[in-house]
Design a protein around this motif. Sequence first.
Motif, PDB file in Angstrom:
ATOM      1  N   LEU A  31       0.850  -1.191   0.000  1.00 47.60           N
ATOM      2  CA  LEU A  31       0.000   0.000   0.000  1.00 47.60           C
ATOM      3  C   LEU A  31       0.887   1.243   0.000  1.00 47.60           C
ATOM      4  O   LEU A  31       1.531   1.557   0.996  1.00 47.60           O
ATOM      5  N   HIS A  32       0.930   1.910  -1.140  1.00 49.18           N
ATOM      6  CA  HIS A  32       1.856   3.035  -1.301  1.00 49.18           C
ATOM      7  C   HIS A  32       1.412   4.261  -0.517  1.00 49.18           C
ATOM      8  O   HIS A  32       0.285   4.379  -0.053  1.00 49.18           O
ATOM      9  N   GLY A  33       2.353   5.189  -0.391  1.00 52.36           N
ATOM     10  CA  GLY A  33       2.098   6.441   0.307  1.00 52.36           C
ATOM     11  C   GLY A  33       1.669   7.536  -0.645  1.00 52.36           C
ATOM     12  O   GLY A  33       1.055   7.317  -1.671  1.00 52.36           O
ATOM     13  N   GLY A  34       2.046   8.745  -0.294  1.00 55.59           N
ATOM     14  CA  GLY A  34       1.693   9.905  -1.116  1.00 55.59           C
ATOM     15  C   GLY A  34       0.954  10.975  -0.297  1.00 55.59           C
ATOM     16  O   GLY A  34       1.573  11.840   0.280  1.00 55.59           O
ATOM     17  N   PRO A  35      -0.405  10.876  -0.278  1.00 52.86           N
ATOM     18  CA  PRO A  35      -1.211   9.895  -0.987  1.00 52.86           C
ATOM     19  C   PRO A  35      -1.155  10.130  -2.486  1.00 52.86           C
ATOM     20  O   PRO A  35      -0.812  11.225  -2.944  1.00 52.86           O
ATOM     21  N   GLY A  36      -1.454   9.101  -3.226  1.00 55.70           N
ATOM     22  CA  GLY A  36      -1.569   9.239  -4.665  1.00 55.70           C
ATOM     23  C   GLY A  36      -0.277   9.076  -5.426  1.00 55.70           C
ATOM     24  O   GLY A  36      -0.222   9.396  -6.616  1.00 55.70           O
ATOM     25  N   PHE A  37       0.792   8.561  -4.774  1.00 49.96           N
ATOM     26  CA  PHE A  37       2.039   8.382  -5.519  1.00 49.96           C
ATOM     27  C   PHE A  37       2.451   6.917  -5.461  1.00 49.96           C
ATOM     28  O   PHE A  37       2.768   6.401  -4.386  1.00 49.96           O
ATOM     29  N   ARG A  62      -7.072   4.141  -5.807  1.00 48.97           N
ATOM     30  CA  ARG A  62      -8.025   4.998  -6.528  1.00 48.97           C
ATOM     31  C   ARG A  62      -7.493   6.434  -6.605  1.00 48.97           C
ATOM     32  O   ARG A  62      -7.111   7.030  -5.595  1.00 48.97           O
ATOM     33  N   GLY A  63      -7.434   6.972  -7.832  1.00 49.47           N
ATOM     34  CA  GLY A  63      -6.918   8.320  -8.038  1.00 49.47           C
ATOM     35  C   GLY A  63      -5.441   8.387  -8.343  1.00 49.47           C
ATOM     36  O   GLY A  63      -4.902   9.466  -8.580  1.00 49.47           O
ATOM     37  N   THR A  64      -4.772   7.230  -8.362  1.00 51.90           N
ATOM     38  CA  THR A  64      -3.323   7.174  -8.550  1.00 51.90           C
ATOM     39  C   THR A  64      -2.958   6.538  -9.887  1.00 51.90           C
ATOM     40  O   THR A  64      -3.438   5.445 -10.190  1.00 51.90           O
ATOM     41  N   GLY A  65      -2.115   7.172 -10.678  1.00 55.49           N
ATOM     42  CA  GLY A  65      -1.551   6.549 -11.873  1.00 55.49           C
ATOM     43  C   GLY A  65      -2.572   5.826 -12.728  1.00 55.49           C
ATOM     44  O   GLY A  65      -3.463   6.438 -13.324  1.00 55.49           O
ATOM     45  N   SER A  66      -2.450   4.511 -12.794  1.00 55.39           N
ATOM     46  CA  SER A  66      -3.338   3.704 -13.633  1.00 55.39           C
ATOM     47  C   SER A  66      -4.759   3.619 -13.079  1.00 55.39           C
ATOM     48  O   SER A  66      -5.658   3.114 -13.756  1.00 55.39           O
ATOM     49  N   SER A  67      -4.975   4.115 -11.865  1.00 55.19           N
ATOM     50  CA  SER A  67      -6.312   4.127 -11.252  1.00 55.19           C
ATOM     51  C   SER A  67      -6.867   5.550 -11.137  1.00 55.19           C
ATOM     52  O   SER A  67      -7.808   5.799 -10.378  1.00 55.19           O
ATOM     53  N   TYR A  68      -6.303   6.460 -11.909  1.00 49.10           N
ATOM     54  CA  TYR A  68      -6.637   7.874 -11.772  1.00 49.10           C
ATOM     55  C   TYR A  68      -8.124   8.146 -12.013  1.00 49.10           C
ATOM     56  O   TYR A  68      -8.785   8.838 -11.245  1.00 49.10           O
ATOM     57  N   ASP A 218      -1.028   6.746 -17.950  1.00 49.19           N
ATOM     58  CA  ASP A 218      -0.816   6.449 -16.531  1.00 49.19           C
ATOM     59  C   ASP A 218       0.337   7.267 -15.966  1.00 49.19           C
ATOM     60  O   ASP A 218       0.291   7.733 -14.826  1.00 49.19           O
ATOM     61  N   LYS A 219       1.384   7.408 -16.758  1.00 51.67           N
ATOM     62  CA  LYS A 219       2.568   8.144 -16.300  1.00 51.67           C
ATOM     63  C   LYS A 219       2.224   9.603 -15.990  1.00 51.67           C
ATOM     64  O   LYS A 219       2.640  10.140 -14.957  1.00 51.67           O
ATOM     65  N   PHE A 220       1.460  10.227 -16.875  1.00 54.41           N
ATOM     66  CA  PHE A 220       1.057  11.613 -16.627  1.00 54.41           C
ATOM     67  C   PHE A 220       0.062  11.703 -15.467  1.00 54.41           C
ATOM     68  O   PHE A 220       0.075  12.660 -14.694  1.00 54.41           O
ATOM     69  N   HIS A 221      -0.774  10.660 -15.349  1.00 56.41           N
ATOM     70  CA  HIS A 221      -1.759  10.647 -14.265  1.00 56.41           C
ATOM     71  C   HIS A 221      -1.123  10.452 -12.890  1.00 56.41           C
ATOM     72  O   HIS A 221      -1.751  10.758 -11.882  1.00 56.41           O
ATOM     73  N   VAL A 222       0.107   9.941 -12.826  1.00 58.46           N
ATOM     74  CA  VAL A 222       0.795   9.840 -11.544  1.00 58.46           C
ATOM     75  C   VAL A 222       0.885  11.218 -10.889  1.00 58.46           C
ATOM     76  O   VAL A 222       0.574  11.386  -9.694  1.00 58.46           O
ATOM     77  N   PHE A 223       1.282  12.207 -11.654  1.00 56.71           N
ATOM     78  CA  PHE A 223       1.508  13.544 -11.093  1.00 56.71           C
ATOM     79  C   PHE A 223       0.192  14.285 -10.869  1.00 56.71           C
ATOM     80  O   PHE A 223       0.014  14.942  -9.834  1.00 56.71           O
ATOM     81  N   GLY A 225      -2.624  12.767 -10.277  1.00 62.33           N
ATOM     82  CA  GLY A 225      -3.260  12.048  -9.182  1.00 62.33           C
ATOM     83  C   GLY A 225      -2.660  12.374  -7.836  1.00 62.33           C
ATOM     84  O   GLY A 225      -3.369  12.419  -6.818  1.00 62.33           O
ATOM     85  N   SER A 226      -1.368  12.611  -7.809  1.00 55.84           N
ATOM     86  CA  SER A 226      -0.705  12.975  -6.552  1.00 55.84           C
ATOM     87  C   SER A 226      -1.245  14.300  -6.033  1.00 55.84           C
ATOM     88  O   SER A 226      -1.553  14.441  -4.842  1.00 55.84           O
ATOM     89  N   ASP A 227      -1.383  15.270  -6.922  1.00 55.70           N
ATOM     90  CA  ASP A 227      -1.925  16.575  -6.525  1.00 55.70           C
ATOM     91  C   ASP A 227      -3.375  16.447  -6.058  1.00 55.70           C
ATOM     92  O   ASP A 227      -3.759  16.981  -5.017  1.00 55.70           O
ATOM     93  N   LEU A 228      -4.182  15.740  -6.843  1.00 50.97           N
ATOM     94  CA  LEU A 228      -5.597  15.588  -6.513  1.00 50.97           C
ATOM     95  C   LEU A 228      -5.783  14.844  -5.192  1.00 50.97           C
ATOM     96  O   LEU A 228      -6.588  15.235  -4.342  1.00 50.97           O
ATOM     97  N   SER A 229      -5.030  13.773  -5.008  1.00 51.37           N
ATOM     98  CA  SER A 229      -5.158  12.961  -3.800  1.00 51.37           C
ATOM     99  C   SER A 229      -4.789  13.763  -2.562  1.00 51.37           C
ATOM    100  O   SER A 229      -5.448  13.658  -1.511  1.00 51.37           O
TER     101      SER A 229
END
Length: 314
Positions: A31-37, A62-68, A218-223, A225-229
């Motif tokens: 379970l990764h941190g971030g949130p959203g990273f 949810r909201g991260t990368g491939s789950s954005y 997904d790669k662009f959604h990582v960043f 998603g990190s902001d949104l999360s």
Amino acid sequence: MTLLLVDLNGAEQGAIIKHNKEESAPILLFLHGGPGFPAYPLIKANDVRLEDVFTVCYWDQRGTGSSYKAAEGGKLLTLEQLLDDTVEMIAFLRETYGQEKIYVLGHSWGSILGTLAAQKVPEHIHAYIGVGQIGIQFESEKEAYEFLVSEASRRADEKAKRKLARIKFDEEYYLNRAYGAVRFKYARKYDIGFTRDGYSNLRLIREVMGCSEYRWKDKFHVFAGSDLSYQKLAKEISTANLIRTVPELKVPAYFLHGQYDYHTTYQQACNFYTALEAPVKQFHTFAESAHSPFLEEPKKFIKLLKTIREAVES
């Protein structure tokens, strides 16, 4: 290895599975941190082979990368929803691999999800492993702020002293962008950031963009998603008090913590560990690490995971 798309609570979410050579190896949900990273691009880039011990599921929450897209613009980014997703992912892994129980590892923000999941469905979890474990997060952040002020004074860093003196620190620090910027800059300068040697934004971007398992979107959604999360979950993190909400776990609990961690401080992790009731519990210190011992001391980290697996299975 390719991206696996899974339906969790009606939303398509991505995960990458790294298989152990042992066909019946136990499953570890990271379970990764971030949130959203997501953790996987960093773990891959640094050749951290957790799959030497477990078959590992790196799930993009949810909201991260491939789950954005599963976040639906942030409407579904709540602690309750992400905890429900975590429980659903545990069920998916158990069913897919035909295993009664799995291991759960939570890093940073993921340690909130992991601890709460272990509390909610202990019958489905072999053991909980907390890395960069959150306890009382406001107290942790207060410690970090006081360390920066003290260190700036010790180093006679006049610029840092002026900047720290100008910013306001209070219980709503997570809303203060000026505080966040100063905190990030000097945590990295004083070797207490994501890693002790500093983890630059350029390095993060390079490792995410170089992750071949991700689709370009997904790669662009990582960043994004990190902001949104962070926007949606910052209050949940910053007001977390796991000493109050999780006084007991009914599964073995192992804390693996960097001594120089000031994202989720070593002292607050110790305080939670001391207060926690569990059938088995251990606290392991990584003396050369800050917030990410799996990146900073990977050999020791993997060796310890092997010891934990052996202890649980004995």
